[in-house]
Design a protein around this motif. Sequence first.
Motif, short mmCIF file in Angstrom:
data_model
loop_
_atom_site.label_atom_id
_atom_site.label_comp_id
_atom_site.label_asym_id
_atom_site.label_seq_id
_atom_site.Cartn_x
_atom_site.Cartn_y
_atom_site.Cartn_z
N ASN A 1 0.81 -1.22 0.00
CA ASN A 1 0.00 0.00 0.00
C ASN A 1 0.84 1.27 0.00
OD1 ASN A 1 -2.38 -1.51 0.05
ND2 ASN A 1 -2.39 -1.59 2.30
N ILE A 2 2.08 1.19 0.48
CA ILE A 2 2.94 2.38 0.50
C ILE A 2 4.17 2.17 -0.39
CG2 ILE A 2 2.19 3.10 2.79
CD1 ILE A 2 4.79 1.93 3.90
N ASN A 3 4.07 1.19 -1.30
CA ASN A 3 5.13 0.92 -2.29
C ASN A 3 6.41 0.39 -1.64
OD1 ASN A 3 5.25 0.82 -5.11
ND2 ASN A 3 6.64 2.59 -5.18
N ALA A 4 6.31 -0.18 -0.47
CA ALA A 4 7.47 -0.82 0.16
C ALA A 4 7.53 -2.26 -0.35
CB ALA A 4 7.35 -0.78 1.67
N ILE A 5 7.87 -2.38 -1.62
CA ILE A 5 7.81 -3.66 -2.31
C ILE A 5 9.13 -4.05 -2.96
CG2 ILE A 5 5.33 -3.50 -2.78
CD1 ILE A 5 6.05 -2.50 -5.59
N TYR A 6 10.07 -3.12 -2.98
CA TYR A 6 11.31 -3.38 -3.70
C TYR A 6 12.31 -4.13 -2.82
CZ TYR A 6 9.44 -0.16 -7.15
OH TYR A 6 8.64 0.42 -8.09
N PRO A 7 13.13 -4.97 -3.44
CA PRO A 7 14.09 -5.75 -2.66
C PRO A 7 15.20 -4.86 -2.09
CG PRO A 7 14.49 -6.07 -5.00
CD PRO A 7 13.21 -5.30 -4.88
N HIS A 8 15.89 -5.39 -1.13
CA HIS A 8 17.03 -4.68 -0.55
C HIS A 8 18.10 -4.45 -1.61
CE1 HIS A 8 15.79 -5.11 3.77
NE2 HIS A 8 14.94 -5.89 3.14
N HIS A 9 18.77 -3.30 -1.52
CA HIS A 9 19.82 -2.87 -2.45
C HIS A 9 19.23 -2.43 -3.80
CE1 HIS A 9 23.40 -4.93 -0.22
NE2 HIS A 9 22.44 -4.57 0.62
N HIS A 10 17.95 -2.14 -3.84
CA HIS A 10 17.30 -1.62 -5.04
C HIS A 10 17.23 -0.09 -4.95
CE1 HIS A 10 14.09 -0.75 -7.97
NE2 HIS A 10 14.32 -1.95 -8.47
N PRO A 11 17.37 0.64 -6.07
CA PRO A 11 17.35 2.11 -6.01
C PRO A 11 16.02 2.71 -5.55
CG PRO A 11 17.47 1.33 -8.28
CD PRO A 11 17.74 0.15 -7.42
N LYS A 12 14.95 1.91 -5.54
CA LYS A 12 13.67 2.41 -5.05
C LYS A 12 13.29 1.76 -3.70
CE LYS A 12 11.65 3.75 -9.49
NZ LYS A 12 10.49 3.60 -10.41
N PHE A 13 14.27 1.20 -3.04
CA PHE A 13 14.00 0.52 -1.76
C PHE A 13 13.43 1.48 -0.72
CE2 PHE A 13 15.33 -0.47 2.57
CZ PHE A 13 14.82 -1.75 2.72
N ASP A 14 12.44 1.00 -0.01
CA ASP A 14 11.88 1.69 1.15
C ASP A 14 11.20 0.63 2.02
OD1 ASP A 14 11.32 3.77 2.83
OD2 ASP A 14 10.00 4.85 1.46
N PHE A 15 10.87 0.99 3.25
CA PHE A 15 10.21 0.02 4.12
C PHE A 15 9.10 0.70 4.91
CE2 PHE A 15 13.78 1.61 6.69
CZ PHE A 15 13.15 1.95 7.87
N ASP A 16 8.20 -0.12 5.43
CA ASP A 16 7.11 0.35 6.26
C ASP A 16 7.70 0.75 7.62
OD1 ASP A 16 4.85 0.75 7.83
OD2 ASP A 16 3.79 -1.02 7.07
N GLU A 17 7.64 2.04 7.93
CA GLU A 17 8.30 2.53 9.14
C GLU A 17 7.66 2.00 10.42
OE1 GLU A 17 10.13 6.76 7.60
OE2 GLU A 17 7.97 6.62 7.95
N ARG A 18 6.44 1.51 10.35
CA ARG A 18 5.82 0.90 11.54
C ARG A 18 6.58 -0.34 11.99
NH1 ARG A 18 0.07 -0.59 9.81
NH2 ARG A 18 1.30 -1.31 8.02
N ALA A 19 7.34 -0.93 11.07
CA ALA A 19 8.12 -2.12 11.42
C ALA A 19 9.18 -1.81 12.46
CB ALA A 19 8.78 -2.70 10.16
N MET A 20 9.60 -0.55 12.55
CA MET A 20 10.59 -0.18 13.56
C MET A 20 10.02 -0.41 14.96
SD MET A 20 12.47 3.23 12.00
CE MET A 20 10.99 4.25 11.97
N VAL A 21 8.76 -0.09 15.15
CA VAL A 21 8.11 -0.33 16.45
C VAL A 21 8.06 -1.83 16.74
CG1 VAL A 21 5.98 -0.08 17.77
CG2 VAL A 21 6.77 1.80 16.32
N ASN A 22 7.72 -2.61 15.73
CA ASN A 22 7.64 -4.07 15.92
C ASN A 22 8.99 -4.65 16.32
OD1 ASN A 22 5.01 -3.73 15.11
ND2 ASN A 22 5.31 -4.56 13.05
N ALA A 23 10.04 -4.21 15.62
CA ALA A 23 11.39 -4.70 15.94
C ALA A 23 11.79 -4.26 17.35
CB ALA A 23 12.39 -4.18 14.91
N GLY A 24 11.46 -3.02 17.69
CA GLY A 24 11.79 -2.52 19.02
C GLY A 24 11.06 -3.27 20.12
#
Length: 409
Positions: A361-384
């Motif tokens: 839904n927020i285009n966090a679909i690209y693999p790691h090391h890709h020029p369009k890489f991004d991630f769902d920032e809510r995951a930071m809370v989950n990891a924490g």
Amino acid sequence: MKRQSEIKLFHWHEQLLEMYEQMVEWRRHMHQYPELSNQEIETSNMIAGILSGFGIDIRTRVGGMGVVGTIKGEKPGKTIALRADFDALPIQDEKEVPYKSKVDGVMHACGHDGHTATLLAVAKILNDHRDQLSGNVVLLHQHSEESLGGANEMIADGCLDGVDVVFGNHLWTPIPTGTISYTKGYTTSSGDGFQLKIQGKGGHGSSPHETVDAIIVANQIINQLQLIVSRKINPQKTAVVSVGSFHAGNAANIIADSAELKGTVRTYDKEVQMQIEDEMNSIIKGICAAHHAEYEFKYYHGVPGVYNHAEETDIFCSRIKATLPEFKLAEAPPLLVSEDFGRYLLERPGMFFFTGAGNQNINAIYPHHHPKFDFDERAMVNAGKAMLSIVHHYLVEKAESPLADHVRL
């Protein structure tokens, strides 16, 4: 009725959630101003400044650019280390977002900015509640993971001194936000590299009989290298041999006198790793001898595979199930990527887990090391939250209950 220790952990999780906007702010600042491995001067200074501002004892320039913080609990107990890496990659950021990298040709394309923001927030909460801790927490803010040298350098500089157990996390877009994955035993592979320079004898394209064609020699070597895994390695073992670079020649009518190959080798077992190196040496020597070519072969031993220790993995899974039932906990097959966290696990027991950060839904679909890489920032809370749960187990729950190490899965 919840035990007192469970109530403490609930409040820790709630306080982490309240820090979400601050975590996003830290992460986006680092995303806009990324720094390559061994060049992370401003990032290191930022981390040190934030930890010092919390009142946490720090040591800077650990192994180079690393920062180590220590939170001392009010009562004696074990020392648990938590690790986050903070270097970026030489990739042009192609995302169209307000926090796009402002450094040409450099971006955070692997989530290290998120790892750092997560551990900073976890540090704040644990330091605020150090009176509840029976033991210590060591914060390993590591430089130079992408160049696969930072962990070794920090260990050599004493970052694990006094540490009993170590845990690490990776935000991972191939799995969705809300999932945490783990693997018992090997979770990532070793990452070796090789370089081969072949010296033949060049000449005119019309007179191949007067030459030693370096391209022909290189092609035969490439073909034979691909047979190592399929014909030499036990099929029940996992291995990859890939040639990723092949350079030779510069004209259509000239037979190349030299060629250069570069590639990677991925394995889990040490025995397989050694067997592949031996087979490569044998193949290269034989083919070059048959064609009267000379060669220079270099095999580089990279980082070891990340091997999750059984007891610590069981404890982690038990605690996630018990304290974070809203998460999906999934056992995953091992990956053939490389990660230098394995260096820590050669020195201390512990484990490494992956926190889902993918979101279509927020285009966090690209693999790691890709020029369009991004991630769902809510995951930071989950990891924490996962990190807080594991610290809570070792430094709070175990102090209140001698049976806390009895894991039921």
